[in-house]
Enzyme design. Sequence first.
Site, mmCIF file in Angstrom:
data_model
loop_
_atom_site.group_PDB
_atom_site.id
_atom_site.type_symbol
_atom_site.label_atom_id
_atom_site.label_comp_id
_atom_site.label_asym_id
_atom_site.label_seq_id
_atom_site.Cartn_x
_atom_site.Cartn_y
_atom_site.Cartn_z
ATOM 1 N N CYS A 2 1.339 7.604 -17.743
ATOM 2 C CA CYS A 2 0.782 6.696 -16.753
ATOM 3 C C CYS A 2 1.014 5.266 -17.216
ATOM 4 O O CYS A 2 1.404 5.033 -18.359
ATOM 5 C CB CYS A 2 -0.720 6.898 -16.605
ATOM 6 N N GLY A 29 4.664 6.175 -13.510
ATOM 7 C CA GLY A 29 3.948 7.133 -12.663
ATOM 8 C C GLY A 29 4.033 6.753 -11.205
ATOM 9 O O GLY A 29 3.811 5.593 -10.850
ATOM 10 N N ASN A 101 -3.846 6.122 -20.253
ATOM 11 C CA ASN A 101 -2.523 6.718 -20.330
ATOM 12 C C ASN A 101 -2.545 7.692 -21.498
ATOM 13 O O ASN A 101 -2.943 7.320 -22.595
ATOM 14 C CB ASN A 101 -1.485 5.611 -20.571
ATOM 15 N N GLY A 102 -2.140 8.928 -21.241
ATOM 16 C CA GLY A 102 -2.123 9.906 -22.323
ATOM 17 C C GLY A 102 -2.645 11.240 -21.848
ATOM 18 O O GLY A 102 -2.611 11.541 -20.652
ATOM 19 N N TYR A 252 13.434 7.916 -23.168
ATOM 20 C CA TYR A 252 13.441 8.018 -21.709
ATOM 21 C C TYR A 252 12.408 7.159 -20.999
ATOM 22 O O TYR A 252 12.702 6.489 -20.020
ATOM 23 C CB TYR A 252 13.219 9.483 -21.295
ATOM 24 N N THR A 296 18.634 5.580 -17.138
ATOM 25 C CA THR A 296 18.143 5.446 -18.512
ATOM 26 C C THR A 296 19.254 5.440 -19.547
ATOM 27 O O THR A 296 19.179 4.719 -20.539
ATOM 28 C CB THR A 296 17.152 6.600 -18.823
ATOM 29 N N ASP A 358 23.784 11.376 -20.859
ATOM 30 C CA ASP A 358 22.438 11.383 -20.268
ATOM 31 C C ASP A 358 21.419 11.315 -21.400
ATOM 32 O O ASP A 358 21.758 11.506 -22.571
ATOM 33 C CB ASP A 358 22.231 12.638 -19.412
ATOM 34 N N ASP A 359 20.164 11.040 -21.030
ATOM 35 C CA ASP A 359 19.169 10.837 -22.086
ATOM 36 C C ASP A 359 18.564 12.130 -22.615
ATOM 37 O O ASP A 359 18.284 12.248 -23.801
ATOM 38 C CB ASP A 359 18.065 9.889 -21.600
HETATM 39 P P1 AMP Z 1 16.008 18.573 -16.126
HETATM 40 O O1 AMP Z 1 16.730 18.792 -14.868
HETATM 41 O O2 AMP Z 1 14.666 19.249 -16.124
HETATM 42 O O3 AMP Z 1 16.798 18.920 -17.347
HETATM 43 O O4 AMP Z 1 15.662 17.019 -16.175
HETATM 44 C C1 AMP Z 1 16.220 16.173 -17.099
HETATM 45 C C2 AMP Z 1 16.308 14.770 -16.551
HETATM 46 O O5 AMP Z 1 15.021 14.308 -16.171
HETATM 47 C C3 AMP Z 1 16.857 13.839 -17.605
HETATM 48 O O6 AMP Z 1 18.101 13.406 -17.155
HETATM 49 C C4 AMP Z 1 15.861 12.713 -17.699
HETATM 50 O O7 AMP Z 1 16.476 11.521 -17.250
HETATM 51 C C5 AMP Z 1 14.717 13.084 -16.818
HETATM 52 N N1 AMP Z 1 13.481 13.318 -17.585
HETATM 53 C C6 AMP Z 1 13.365 13.794 -18.818
HETATM 54 N N2 AMP Z 1 12.069 13.914 -19.159
HETATM 55 C C7 AMP Z 1 11.344 13.513 -18.102
HETATM 56 C C8 AMP Z 1 9.957 13.390 -17.837
HETATM 57 N N3 AMP Z 1 9.058 13.756 -18.724
HETATM 58 N N4 AMP Z 1 9.557 12.917 -16.647
HETATM 59 C C9 AMP Z 1 10.461 12.581 -15.727
HETATM 60 N N5 AMP Z 1 11.798 12.674 -15.918
HETATM 61 C C10 AMP Z 1 12.254 13.137 -17.094
#
Ligand code: AMP
Length: 480
Positions: A2, A29, A101-102, A252, A296, A358-359
């Site tokens: 948050c 959020g 937040n947390g 991220y 990101t 990607d991150d």
């Molecule tokens: P996924 O399809 O579940 O592998 O989603 C991964 C993608 O969601 C990554 O490319 C991140 O940019 C993003 N992501 C990773 N962690 C979170 C998070 N906790 N909340 C929202 N987006 C996320």
Amino acid sequence: MCGILGLFYKDRVVIPNLVEGLLALQHRGQDSAGILTSDLTLHLKKGDGLVTQVFNEKNLARLIGSLGIGHVRYPTVGPGSGEDAQPFYLNYPYGIAMAHNGNVTNYFRLRTELRQQEHRQLTSFCDVEPLLHIFASVLERSKTKQIKPETVFRAIKNVLRRARGAYSVIGLIHQQGLFAFRDPKGIRPLVIARNDHGYAVASESVALDIIGFQESEDVKPGEAIFVDRQHRLHRYQVARADLHICIFEFVYFARPDSVIDGIEVYEARLRLGEKLADEIQHRGLKPDMVIAVPDTARPAASALARQLGLELREGLIKNRYIARTFIMPRTANRALSVRQKLNPVRSQIKGKDVLLVDDSIVRGTTSREIVQMIRDAGARRVFLAITAPPLRFPCVYGIDMMTRGEFIAKDRTEEEVGKIIGADALIYQTYPGLISAVRGKETRRRFCTACFIGKYPTGITRKDLRLLEAEREYWTKKAS
Ligand code: AMP
């Protein structure tokens, strides 16, 4: 996760700056937003949706006062209904409000204790509510018209003693002042700043930058802050500081233009790209170009491309009007939404060996879709490089990755994940690479890396994890 913001001004109303600051925290959020201000009485507006959806000219006009707190919500505990939107307040004693937040890991235990032993009825499943009640129970004993800082610190100490987990909190006491505190491990960020108009506390420095607070400083883990009604700042180290800032903030979550615990997020992401470039060199991969998955991964991809002597191309265009895909509950929805959000630039991709950056990979839905999309656009080979190591363990501290079942890398090797995703090669960041990249010059900085290695700084046991997962699954089922 948050975003929180608190302002206390001497000479002006806080509402314009509260809204601007919350807009700068919107990435933390998008589920609900809320603002509570204190003037002759308390004024509250909160609801589901983005800041721009919740607030309008009419409701902002009644949010008067020079003291106020705001919140943007990303659900963690509970069903995530409108009742969980923050801030929360109690009208007795004084009128106290809080936002956080947390994630409070012993939330259900506290809830039961408060109900059975202290006969307090909570009105939501939001985990800031028990903190508010615990805080209030100490203030109830204060008989003075003007609250003493020591009383506020005693109340905060009581919260820290009883609440487990990660929590950065901002609150106000009607006609008394603004307070804030951070859990002893400092898992979630919190910064404070001062200017000629007054004080500001926020989740990230970016929210303060844009409302005219240039120099911000971190609230220390276990530290309590109170700005009294004469605008005097009081600080007290309530618990021993043992900083373990969440490393995923740098990977991220945080905005790249924020500085958290002395580390510039943008710089950390550049270093993540450099370290990842080492891994790619090590593997002997020779792509024709680098494409960042927006947004990101952009800084990391640029540093990585520079180090490998490759061109960084805008090969994926993002529709900026579609909200984050991760928030969508069902996998099928998520896959569809990736296609709505991102589209490849065929002319850049056709016949090329593409290195995507990607991150992170959580469930793998996004990566699988993107790899396929790039292939469909005519790429010869698609390599995928991830700026973080494999995510394998649930986050119990506020990031929406609560159950182990959600991770594609749970019981799989890098190669197996690469196969499922459909990439010609998948290259993750190494764990030491992650730590040293994020640390940069802060060579002694310690982090919470539980989602990567399963070591929880607040001492979560397997039993706790099972309980947290069961609670999570219960609410997810109920909500679907
Ligand atoms: P996924 O399809 O579940 O592998 O989603 C991964 C993608 O969601 C990554 O490319 C991140 O940019 C993003 N992501 C990773 N962690 C979170 C998070 N906790 N909340 C929202 N987006 C996320």
